[in-house]
Design an enzyme around this catalytic site. Structure first.
Site, short mmCIF file in Angstrom:
data_model
loop_
_atom_site.label_atom_id
_atom_site.label_comp_id
_atom_site.label_asym_id
_atom_site.label_seq_id
_atom_site.Cartn_x
_atom_site.Cartn_y
_atom_site.Cartn_z
N SER A 1 0.83 -1.21 0.00
CA SER A 1 0.00 0.00 0.00
C SER A 1 0.86 1.26 0.00
O SER A 1 2.08 1.19 0.25
CB SER A 1 -0.89 0.01 1.24
N LYS A 2 0.19 2.37 -0.25
CA LYS A 2 0.90 3.65 -0.26
C LYS A 2 1.56 3.89 1.10
O LYS A 2 2.64 4.43 1.19
CB LYS A 2 -0.07 4.78 -0.58
N ARG A 3 0.85 3.45 2.16
CA ARG A 3 1.40 3.67 3.50
C ARG A 3 2.75 2.96 3.68
O ARG A 3 3.66 3.50 4.31
CB ARG A 3 0.40 3.22 4.55
#
Ligand code: GLU
Length: 504
Positions: A260-262
């Site tokens: 994910s972007k996180r």
């Protein structure tokens, strides 16, 4: 059979690298089989549209070197290629299914459905709108014909739902996962046509794949649960279904869950091909200094393997080596170090001239205007040490700026009582040479050291300290040759003056 594949992203934000990999595999497959690569924009969910996302998709594909055969920009015989521009056609197909008894009108309001969901949850169950309950709900299968027709005529909001068979084994094949059987009793009556007059993803996707004569649907694993519905829809329409291939997920570096972007933000790597400039901005590989061929090479190997030890692949090589049989079933862990490694490899393969042209831009912004030949020499000395062109500065800053400070650790270890005298002798030796070419200067210094019986390490480290300020950098004779005799002598003088003071 004519191979026709499509990449069908929804313009709901920046395109994740997982989506980019789906595009690549479609592209490899199309080119390998001399087929067509179609770009279809799936924007039927108007509430999730994000301005700029469509252009972002185009730009990302262009950057990776994926050539689209049919699409919004390219045109083609099966257009339009944006679903919102095709919206008039979809109602006809859901009506066809209603007439055939494979779909029905449903009037249940969002709050009624929410209530049913909550009731089921209380009993520890998941609410499924399907054969087990549909006869008790607000729809054209449960209500008398007169009643539901009136409700439609009155303009009451309604949707069209697919009538999933109650208890039937649905068989299908996936090119990666093999034969799969799902019992329809576990599935729900998915909405095909919404009350806002737009089709859902499922209907639009099937209708368009059919009308665009798509031969192979290659997409992410997250769509596998929709496959029984899609296969069932093809059957209801009486259409031949395409072949399907569901690609494995891209996993976090620790392998636990979807990338994910996180994860990227936390660990400092991008999860998008290019910079996303809107709202909450996001880093892109392009802007981080990746070469598109390195990015493509890296991404291609996340989920597919050539069956050999080969790791470096050009686009042409990927196209000829790619095969669906070698796509993994299991998810692929993203490895940020490996990504950098790929860029390192591509950077090493570039000519010094090309690198110099790139680096010249950075040097100019720092106010250094040099002949390209000088930059070329410089780049040749340090390129092995960098993964990205923008890292060249931190490896070469001391070529431009004489040391402002001297590493105290090196001073402590290397600066002895005899050092200033030795460096003065060395200064005299270098001063006596016309030009400091690396070979000749190197030989002369070495023979001077051995004649005098000095310790090579001690002399050379102190020499590097006054020239560079620390113990880093390429060969010292390459450095002094590049900066020239005058600058070399000045740095020795400066070092002797400043370090002498510091240690006094
Ligand atoms: N629009 C879907 C997506 O955004 C396409 C899925 C498919 O390829 O069928 O991923």
């Amino acid at each position: 059979m004519q191979v026709r594949v499509r990449f069908a992203p929804s313009p709901t934000g920046p395109l994740h690298i997982g989506g980019m990999r789906t595009a690549l595999y479609n592209y490899f497959f199309a080119r390998k089989h001399k087929g067509s690569f179609i770009l279809r924009i799936e924007d039927t969910d108007q509430s999730r549209l994000v301005p700029g996302a469509e252009e972002y998709i185009f730009e990302s594909l262009d950057w990776c070197g994926i050539e689209v055969d049919e699409g919004i920009r390219e045109g083609g015989d099966f257009g339009p290629y944006r679903q919102s521009d095709r919206k008039e056609q979809y109602g006809r197909y859901s009506d066809m299914l209603v007439e055939a008894g494979d779909a029905y009108y449903a009037f249940d309001t969002p709050s009624e459905l929410e209530q049913l969901r909550r009731d089921a949850e209380k009993k520890g169950k998941t609410f499924l709108y399907n054969a087990s309950v549909r006869n008790k709900l607000q729809n054209s299968l449960a209500l008398p014909e007169k009643v539901w027709k009136e409700r439609i005529d009155r303009g009451e909001p309604h949707v069209i739902r697919y009538k999933m068979p109650s208890d039937e084994d649905i068989h299908f094949d996936d090119m990666i996962r093999g034969h799969i059987v799902v019992n329809s009793g576990t599935l729900d009556d998915k909405i095909l046509f919404k009350s806002d007059g737009m089709p859902t993803y499922h209907l639009a996707n099937i209708v368009d794949d059919h009308l665009m004569e798509i031969s192979h649907v290659i997409r992410g694993e997250e769509w596998l649960p929709s496959l029984p519905l899609h296969v069932s829809l093809y059957r209801s329409f009486g259409w031949k279904a395409p072949e399907f291939a569901h690609l494995p997920l891209l996993l976090k570096p620790d392998g636990r869950g979807k990338l994910s972007k996180r994860d990227g933000d936390r660990m400092g790597f991008p999860v998008f091909p290019i910079f996303w400039p809107y709202g909450e901005t996001a880093k892109g590989y392009r802007e981080e200094g990746y070469y598109p061929d390195a990015f493509v090479n890296m991404l291609a190997l996340l989920g597919w393997n050539p069956g050999t030890e080969q790791e470096m692949f050009s686009m042409e090589e990927l196209i000829s080596a790619f095969s669906m049989e070698r796509v993994n079933k299991a998810g692929s862990r993203f490895d940020p170090d490996k990504a950098r490694w790929f860029n390192h490899q591509y950077l090493q393969r570039r000519s010094n001239r090309d690198l110099a042209l790139e680096y010249r831009e950075i040097l100019r912004t720092k106010g250094h205007h040099l002949d390209i030949a000088d930059i070329e020499k410089l780049v040749g000395l340090v390129k092995e040490r960098v993964n990205f062109v923008q890292e060249l500065w931190q490896e070469t800053d001391f070529f431009f700026i004489s040391p402002q400070t001297y590493d105290p650790d090196v001073i402590r270890k290397r600066w002895k009582a005899e050092t200033p005298g030795q460096l003065l002798e060395l200064r005299g030796l270098l001063d006596g040479m016309d030009e400091l070419t690396p070979d000749i200067a190197g030989q002369k210094v070495k023979s001077w050291i051995s004649e005098k019986g000095y310790n090579t390490g001690a002399v050379m480290n102190a020499f590097r300290l006054v020239i560079v300020g620390t113990s880093r950098g390429p060969g010292i004779f390459d450095i002094i040759s590049w900066i020239g005799k005058r600058e070399t002598l000045e740095r020795i003088d400066r070092g002797l003056a400043l370090i002498g003071k510091e240690t006094a």
